[in-house]
Design a protein around this motif. Sequence first.
Motif: not given
Length: 240
Positions: A212-240
């Motif tokens: 979130h911080k880098e999204k506000t600081k950088n004029p170009v920063f390719h990150w969306l909230e939907s990307d976080w959902a994908a990140c957490m999907k990968g996390y849940r696939e592996v976490i024990k």
Amino acid sequence: MATIRRDIGAGHHFIFDDILVSDPHEEMFTPEFWQLQHKITGQARGRGTTIFIKHEGQQWVLRHFKRGGLVGKVLSDQYLFAGVERSRPFEEFKLLEYMRTQGLLVPIPVAARIHRRGLIYQGDLITLGIPDSQDLHHALCNSPLNKDEWQKVGRALACMHNCQVYHHDANVRNIMIDSNKQVWLIDFDRCEQRQGDSWKQGNLNRLLRSLHKEKTKNPVFHWLESDWAACMKGYREVIK
């Protein structure tokens, strides 16, 4: 296997991989030593300066331990000595060594040193560089990650947590992506193995705040909230 060598008279203590370096000495932990040999290939600034070194066909990364925040303005690179094994360079070296045995993609530790003067010590760490890589911040300033790549980020964090490793500063600059799209985690200063699970969400929250911080600081920063959902999907696939 790590080797520890103590030089009590001069106050220097070393821990090192004796396959990668046979005879560590204090000069190899100084930028001046490498500058005289014209082996410095670059540097990066964080709390201190990280030096990149080309040595015997390898890329080494030399980091001097420095404090951050208000304390760092006063004490800079000085730490209270509480034993060689409990020094920050030695702890990070051993934690990296452990994670490598568990198959985690983290830097390979080469050598660490502390220099003790009475109750105070200073320290340095050398690791092998990660070939053809860039940190997540730099990557997102240039182009977006796809869903599979975000899931790999989540899986890397889950693998770290499965080893019960707490990362003190899991931000976008401490996640690396190499040319094969493999995800590496770096900078394990002040990190440790912890029991339980309650602290793990805090690590994830730290990364989300960083995005979130880098999204506000950088004029170009390719990150969306939907990307976080994908990140957490990968996390849940592996976490024990």
